[in-house]
Design a protein around this motif. Structure first.
Motif, PDB file in Angstrom:
ATOM      1  N   UNK A 580      54.321  50.897  45.329  1.00 17.43           N
ATOM      2  CA  UNK A 580      55.118  49.926  46.121  1.00 17.43           C
ATOM      3  C   UNK A 580      56.341  49.916  45.099  1.00 17.43           C
ATOM      4  N   UNK A 581      57.414  50.096  45.437  1.00 19.77           N
ATOM      5  CA  UNK A 581      58.722  49.864  44.468  1.00 19.77           C
ATOM      6  C   UNK A 581      59.228  48.597  45.017  1.00 19.77           C
ATOM      7  N   UNK A 582      59.453  47.655  44.111  1.00 23.49           N
ATOM      8  CA  UNK A 582      60.196  46.364  44.577  1.00 23.49           C
ATOM      9  C   UNK A 582      61.369  46.358  43.706  1.00 23.49           C
ATOM     10  N   UNK A 610      51.244  50.301  41.201  1.00 20.87           N
ATOM     11  CA  UNK A 610      49.978  50.998  41.955  1.00 20.87           C
ATOM     12  C   UNK A 610      49.253  50.091  42.437  1.00 20.87           C
ATOM     13  N   UNK A 611      48.588  50.439  43.839  1.00 21.45           N
ATOM     14  CA  UNK A 611      47.717  49.721  44.592  1.00 21.45           C
ATOM     15  C   UNK A 611      46.560  50.250  44.924  1.00 21.45           C
ATOM     16  N   UNK A 612      45.538  49.694  44.786  1.00 21.07           N
ATOM     17  CA  UNK A 612      44.111  50.317  45.347  1.00 21.07           C
ATOM     18  C   UNK A 612      43.266  49.405  46.074  1.00 21.07           C
ATOM     19  N   UNK A 613      42.814  49.588  47.244  1.00 19.83           N
ATOM     20  CA  UNK A 613      41.816  48.771  47.943  1.00 19.83           C
ATOM     21  C   UNK A 613      40.821  49.388  48.524  1.00 19.83           C
ATOM     22  N   UNK A 633      39.736  45.596  44.830  1.00 20.50           N
ATOM     23  CA  UNK A 633      40.957  45.828  45.156  1.00 20.50           C
ATOM     24  C   UNK A 633      41.782  45.808  43.549  1.00 20.50           C
ATOM     25  N   UNK A 634      42.915  46.342  43.218  1.00 22.05           N
ATOM     26  CA  UNK A 634      43.664  46.336  41.981  1.00 22.05           C
ATOM     27  C   UNK A 634      45.082  46.619  42.219  1.00 22.05           C
ATOM     28  N   UNK A 635      45.963  45.840  41.751  1.00 23.72           N
ATOM     29  CA  UNK A 635      47.539  45.641  41.617  1.00 23.72           C
ATOM     30  C   UNK A 635      47.950  45.731  40.368  1.00 23.72           C
ATOM     31  N   UNK A 636      49.005  46.766  39.984  1.00 20.42           N
ATOM     32  CA  UNK A 636      49.360  46.822  38.630  1.00 20.42           C
ATOM     33  C   UNK A 636      50.663  45.720  38.741  1.00 20.42           C
ATOM     34  N   UNK A 637      51.050  45.749  37.609  1.00 24.38           N
ATOM     35  CA  UNK A 637      52.384  44.904  37.257  1.00 24.38           C
ATOM     36  C   UNK A 637      53.393  45.119  38.380  1.00 24.38           C
ATOM     37  N   UNK A 638      54.142  44.138  38.868  1.00 23.04           N
ATOM     38  CA  UNK A 638      55.235  44.279  39.737  1.00 23.04           C
ATOM     39  C   UNK A 638      56.198  42.881  39.472  1.00 23.04           C
ATOM     40  N   UNK A 639      57.493  43.534  39.985  1.00 17.63           N
ATOM     41  CA  UNK A 639      58.447  42.338  39.730  1.00 17.63           C
ATOM     42  C   UNK A 639      58.570  41.580  41.305  1.00 17.63           C
ATOM     43  N   UNK A 640      58.678  40.093  40.938  1.00 16.23           N
ATOM     44  CA  UNK A 640      58.929  39.313  42.002  1.00 16.23           C
ATOM     45  C   UNK A 640      60.345  38.435  41.526  1.00 16.23           C
ATOM     46  N   UNK A 641      60.734  37.537  42.551  1.00 14.07           N
ATOM     47  CA  UNK A 641      61.917  36.620  42.265  1.00 14.07           C
ATOM     48  C   UNK A 641      61.706  35.804  40.983  1.00 14.07           C
ATOM     49  N   UNK A 642      60.632  35.458  40.733  1.00 15.18           N
ATOM     50  CA  UNK A 642      60.376  34.382  39.557  1.00 15.18           C
ATOM     51  C   UNK A 642      59.908  35.178  38.325  1.00 15.18           C
ATOM     52  N   UNK A 644      57.612  38.665  36.499  1.00 11.28           N
ATOM     53  CA  UNK A 644      56.814  39.600  36.585  1.00 11.28           C
ATOM     54  C   UNK A 644      55.462  39.469  36.822  1.00 11.28           C
ATOM     55  N   UNK A 645      54.749  39.820  37.843  1.00 11.74           N
ATOM     56  CA  UNK A 645      53.301  39.384  37.947  1.00 11.74           C
ATOM     57  C   UNK A 645      52.465  40.365  37.221  1.00 11.74           C
ATOM     58  N   UNK A 646      51.602  39.871  36.570  1.00 11.22           N
ATOM     59  CA  UNK A 646      50.668  40.735  35.829  1.00 11.22           C
ATOM     60  C   UNK A 646      49.555  41.444  36.531  1.00 11.22           C
ATOM     61  N   UNK A 647      48.976  42.568  36.083  1.00 10.82           N
ATOM     62  CA  UNK A 647      48.055  43.330  36.911  1.00 10.82           C
ATOM     63  C   UNK A 647      47.057  42.174  37.081  1.00 10.82           C
ATOM     64  N   UNK A 648      46.350  42.426  38.544  1.00  7.79           N
ATOM     65  CA  UNK A 648      45.408  41.534  38.972  1.00  7.79           C
ATOM     66  C   UNK A 648      44.215  42.354  39.989  1.00  7.79           C
ATOM     67  N   UNK A 649      43.302  41.834  39.752  1.00  7.02           N
ATOM     68  CA  UNK A 649      42.073  42.746  40.551  1.00  7.02           C
ATOM     69  C   UNK A 649      40.912  41.894  40.891  1.00  7.02           C
ATOM     70  N   UNK A 650      39.928  42.391  41.521  1.00  4.36           N
ATOM     71  CA  UNK A 650      38.736  41.581  42.017  1.00  4.36           C
ATOM     72  C   UNK A 650      37.634  42.639  42.482  1.00  4.36           C
ATOM     73  N   UNK A 651      36.612  42.417  41.972  1.00  5.71           N
ATOM     74  CA  UNK A 651      35.145  43.218  42.731  1.00  5.71           C
ATOM     75  C   UNK A 651      34.579  42.266  43.417  1.00  5.71           C
ATOM     76  N   UNK A 652      33.980  42.541  44.569  1.00  6.78           N
ATOM     77  CA  UNK A 652      33.018  41.674  45.388  1.00  6.78           C
ATOM     78  C   UNK A 652      32.004  42.688  45.933  1.00  6.78           C
ATOM     79  N   UNK A 653      30.732  41.829  45.920  1.00  2.00           N
ATOM     80  CA  UNK A 653      29.624  42.586  46.189  1.00  2.00           C
ATOM     81  C   UNK A 653      28.603  41.735  47.085  1.00  2.00           C
ATOM     82  N   UNK A 654      28.241  42.258  48.362  1.00  2.00           N
ATOM     83  CA  UNK A 654      27.365  41.381  49.118  1.00  2.00           C
ATOM     84  C   UNK A 654      26.187  42.135  49.684  1.00  2.00           C
ATOM     85  N   UNK A 655      25.192  41.436  49.922  1.00  2.00           N
ATOM     86  CA  UNK A 655      23.768  41.989  50.742  1.00  2.00           C
ATOM     87  C   UNK A 655      23.755  41.087  52.105  1.00  2.00           C
ATOM     88  N   UNK A 656      23.526  42.251  52.911  1.00  2.00           N
ATOM     89  CA  UNK A 656      23.159  41.590  54.358  1.00  2.00           C
ATOM     90  C   UNK A 656      22.052  41.954  55.038  1.00  2.00           C
TER      91      UNK A 656
END
Length: 732
Positions: A580-582, A610-613, A633-642, A644-656
């Motif tokens: 994604x180009x901002x 770069x984005x991955x889900x 999911x993973x999102x690399x650094x990107x520009x916002x109006x306020x 630069x948002x730094x990289x953010x990610x999360x790993x979730x695991x569930x058992x059903x």
């Protein structure tokens, strides 16, 4: 306190992130005795993507919100909003009707809606002219399963979640049908505390400020809905939809330790903010539908009413202290009353005419009238007398009246088995008046918008298809954002709302390629002209977030993805990746309310992120009663109006585990504790501002769901709501 926690609100508004259906099955005749059926789980239709989840294992024991996170193209980074293709906030529809509740209430409903009630999820990334949505908002239409034929069914669900503190929720739904009468209802309750940790830094060449500490918001929610549908005849139906949600948030608090460095030296103080609030969201919608012929032509008419009330009282105290955080004495105290009352009335009518099997004309319109009342009281404590004095510069009684009249017309034509098109336009007239009763200041606006739409679909062969869509929209500010009030985090760090914010224009383009209904490539572009957002202005030690029209924003996305079963259905993977180009361009140096001058804030920056889900469901048992879910999911650094948002990610695991009519789910979210929001900005003049927000997203949760009643099903008709975009703008 919910308005005090503004950095997370900024992120929520800005950040991005088997089955059975009624579609035609592909027949592969291998012999006279054998026919193989290929189910289309995810497919592109004329103006939407359809994710068929009716009998998917992932739908067992989940919630509506959890199921949406498994849908292709849908994501969330904060558990408070949903995005499509990483763009803005998605608008939730249920059975073709827009939910009248505000964003907070809708998410609360989805988190307590049993996923067993959901049949399909329709993802409309570029809505047509017939939809009442704004800006870059896409639509997620949740189609519920058919209701019982002369019988009752339902489910109950209980959840226990532990993050920083323990949290609970429970929900129950009941469906009934007898002859011409159908009733669907639900009731939900949650006791949920949101905990956050902040580290805020800002400064200029002469001033430096650090604020750090916790923010805690305990919240109780009670809500539900009641839908009654009655068949007057074979061609006529009438329906009543009632929605209600109540929120009580007493005892919210924040405590920030502030280090202030000036040319005269360094001082320390502690700011404590306490808040009690309660909110009520009630709506009613009456709908009438008449089928005018056997081809599917019909008339829909609806009237709706929304009443939203929120009452909040807060006290902000600042104490002098030393570097060891020992309190020396009270230096400042003020209190605020910030009520908000919204009444909205909407009428809507649509006519769909199928002239031929391959030719459809749709026309309609809506009218909405909204009135808001915000009587803000700000009082400062006189430390010498111990009495409170009204601050007339910050107290105001602001009322706002808005009327929106809209009409649309669309034509849809299937030219061949390979090619179809849909074109239309929407006209909107907005007439608004904002008045500050204390000063008799009045702001009037009247503007018109013509909003064209077009989509084209080409089926090259059974395995390959292309589609293109274009739309233009209007992005209006929320009703809270135009109320001229300050919302404080510390005495020198606050939001300044703005009644002069204007609507923005938004243009969307999207090109899609799909292969075998399992692989897809999506290219999209969004342009926001004169975008309205919150901009940080600094003057000495003061940091003021100004809501205003700042500049233009461009977003360019390129995604590739897959939604497919592997190893004879043992693994189902829903994965997409892309860039994604901002590009953000803007300039601000003046508070439009006070006229105060600040150091210029300039943003002219372009970033490519770069984005991955990836959402994966693994069957662990041949009996199809035990599943493992692994989501990332993973999102690399990107520009916002306020900044630069730094990289953010999360790993979730569930058992059903599925056991007869019971489903047990144990899940761990943000396993590595990486879902932390960090925003940083450094200006050319040396001014800088950074926000570190830890939301305690790492948690563990156990939920139990029990399904009961008649499994024989009969369809309950989809209802078109009368609402426009009004309710999505009630949030703060």
């Amino acid at each position: 306190m919910k308005k005090t926690i503004f950095p997370l609100a900024l992120l929520s508004m800005t950040l991005a992130y088997s089955q059975k259906g009624d579609q035609k099955d592909t027949l592969s005749i291998q012999s006279i005795q054998e026919v193989t059926m290929t189910k289309k789980v995810f497919q592109k239709k004329a103006d939407r993507f359809v994710y068929d989840v009716a009998n998917a294992p992932v739908a067992k024991g989940n919630t509506g919100f959890g199921l949406l996170l498994q849908a292709p193209l849908v994501s969330s980074t904060d558990d408070k909003t949903l995005q499509i293709l990483g763009k803005s906030n998605a608008i939730i529809y249920i059975n073709g009707s827009k939910t009248m509740m505000n964003t907070e209430a809708v998410i609360e409903m989805l988190k307590n809606m049993p996923s067993e009630n959901i049949s399909k999820i329709e993802i409309i990334s570029v809505p047509g002219s017939e939809f009442d949505v704004e800006s870059t908002d896409g639509i997620i239409n949740i189609i519920l399963k058919k209701k019982p034929d002369d019988g009752i069914n339902g489910n109950v669900r209980a959840t226990n979640n532990h993050a920083k503190v323990n949290r609970q929720s429970a929900a129950a739904s009941l469906n009934f049908r007898k002859n011409k009468l159908g009733i669907s209802s639900s009731l939900r309750f949650s006791n949920w505390t949101t905990n956050q940790e902040y580290l805020l830094k800002n400064g200029t060449k002469d001033y430096f400020n650090i604020s750090e500490g916790p923010v805690n918001d305990p919240s109780q929610n009670l809500g539900g809905y009641l839908n009654i549908d009655y068949s007057l005849s074979e061609k006529q139906n009438i329906a009543l939809l009632l929605n209600s949600n109540a929120n009580r948030s007493y005892g919210s608090d924040a405590e920030l330790f502030n280090t202030v460095t000036t040319p005269a030296g360094t001082t320390y103080n502690i700011t404590q903010n306490k808040d009690d609030s309660r909110a009520y969201n009630n709506s009613a919608n009456l709908n009438y539908q008449l089928k005018t012929d056997e081809n599917g032509s019909k008339i829909n008419m609806s009237i709706a009413y929304l009443n939203y009330r929120k009452f909040a009282n807060s006290t902000n105290e600042t104490f002098d202290s030393d570097s060891n955080r020992w309190i020396h004495g009270l230096s400042q105290r003020f209190r605020q009353e910030t009520p908000q009352i919204i009444n909205s009335y909407t009428a809507k009518a649509d006519y769909l005419q199928k002239l031929k099997k391959d030719f459809t004309i749709t026309a309609g319109g809506n009218f909405s009238k909204t009135e808001t009342d915000n009587d803000i009281l700000h009082e400062n404590l006189d430390l010498n007398t111990g009495s409170y004095n009204k601050d007339f510069s910050q107290s105001n009684h602001f009322v706002y009246h808005e009327r929106i009249a809209a009409a649309y017309f669309t034509v849809e034509k299937t030219f061949s088995d390979a090619f179809s098109a849909k074109v239309g336009t929407r006209y909107e007239n907005t007439d608004s008046t904002g008045e500050t009763l204390d000063t008799q200041e009045t702001l009037k606006r009247n503007y018109n918008n013509f909003l064209p739409f077009a989509s084209f679909n080409y089926q090259l062969n059974p395995d390959n298809s292309f589609s293109f869509a274009f739309s233009s929209r209007v992005k209006r500010p929320s009703f809270w954002e135009i109320n001229p009030v300050r919302v404080y985090l510390t005495p020198s760090n606050y939001i300044q709302n703005n009644p002069f914010v204007k609507a923005s224009n938004v243009y969307n383009n999207e090109l899609t390629y799909m292969y075998k209904n399992s692989y897809f490539l999506i290219l999209s572009h969004t342009l926001l002209k004169d975008d309205a957002t919150q901009i940080p202005l600094q003057n000495g030690n003061e940091l003021r977030y100004i809501r205003t029209n700042f500049g233009d924003k461009n977003m360019l996305n390129a995604f590739v993805g897959i939604n497919k079963n592997f190893f004879k259905g043992i693994l189902n993977s829903n994965t997409n990746a892309g860039i994604q180009t901002n590009q953000v361009k803007g300039f601000l140096d003046t508070d439009p309310i006070t006229g105060d001058l600040f150091d210029p804030y300039v943003m002219d920056r372009t970033t490519t992120s770069f984005r991955l889900q990836s959402n994966n469901n693994i069957r662990l048992s041949s009996k199809k009663d035990l599943f493992l879910g692994v989501n990332y999911f993973y999102i690399s650094s990107q520009v916002m109006s306020i900044g630069m948002l730094q990289p953010i990610s999360s790993l979730d695991i569930n058992l059903r585990k599925i056991w007869n009519d019971w489903t047990f789910v144990l899940q761990a979210r943000d396993v590595f504790n990486t879902n932390i929001a960090i925003i940083e900005d450094i200006q050319a003049n040396g001014n800088y501002n950074s926000v570190y927000n830890k939301g305690f997203n790492r948690n563990i949760e156990l939920s139990v769901t029990y399904n009961f009643g008649n499994r024989k099903l009969k369809k309950m008709r989809e209802i078109n709501d009368a609402t426009s975009e009004i309710n999505s703008r009630t949030g703060s």
